[in-house]
Scaffold this motif. Sequence first.
Motif, PDB file in Angstrom:
ATOM      1  N   LYS A 193      -4.215   1.203   3.428  1.00 27.39           N
ATOM      2  CA  LYS A 193      -3.212   0.573   2.575  1.00 27.39           C
ATOM      3  C   LYS A 193      -3.345  -0.946   2.587  1.00 27.39           C
ATOM      4  O   LYS A 193      -3.070  -1.594   3.585  1.00 27.39           O
ATOM      5  CB  LYS A 193      -1.811   0.973   3.026  1.00 27.39           C
ATOM      6  N   THR A 194      -3.758  -1.490   1.446  1.00 26.49           N
ATOM      7  CA  THR A 194      -3.762  -2.937   1.239  1.00 26.49           C
ATOM      8  C   THR A 194      -3.087  -3.180  -0.104  1.00 26.49           C
ATOM      9  O   THR A 194      -3.456  -2.565  -1.102  1.00 26.49           O
ATOM     10  CB  THR A 194      -5.192  -3.511   1.223  1.00 26.49           C
ATOM     11  N   THR A 195      -2.088  -4.064  -0.099  1.00 23.32           N
ATOM     12  CA  THR A 195      -1.362  -4.352  -1.333  1.00 23.32           C
ATOM     13  C   THR A 195      -1.320  -5.849  -1.576  1.00 23.32           C
ATOM     14  O   THR A 195      -1.456  -6.646  -0.652  1.00 23.32           O
ATOM     15  CB  THR A 195       0.088  -3.821  -1.271  1.00 23.32           C
ATOM     16  N   LYS A 213       1.033  -8.733  -3.975  1.00 26.91           N
ATOM     17  CA  LYS A 213       2.207  -8.923  -4.821  1.00 26.91           C
ATOM     18  C   LYS A 213       2.320 -10.396  -5.189  1.00 26.91           C
ATOM     19  O   LYS A 213       2.332 -11.265  -4.318  1.00 26.91           O
ATOM     20  CB  LYS A 213       3.468  -8.466  -4.079  1.00 26.91           C
TER      21      LYS A 213
END
Length: 88
Positions: free
Chosen positions: A46-48, A50
């Motif tokens: 999981k890499t996000t 924003k």
Amino acid sequence: MNTENKLLKLLEENKEWPLRYMFKFVAPNDDAIVAKIKEILPKSEKTTAKLSKNGKYIAITCIAFMTSAKQIVDITNEVNSIKGVMTL
């Protein structure tokens, strides 16, 4: 004690290894900077990213399985060496 040593000490004292760790950085919204950060971060499930309200900055979060406190500190230091990047 400098920030690096404090982080290392806290991680070694308060965590059982291996563990999942969340890296979080804020950087200028620049494709080259974002690419450099993503190259340094561990490959994870999981890499996000924003964008800020005005689009000037980007927050990058990566949750990854880490095997040691030193590994976390090394990655954090390498990302922090990029101009304009802040660690959260």
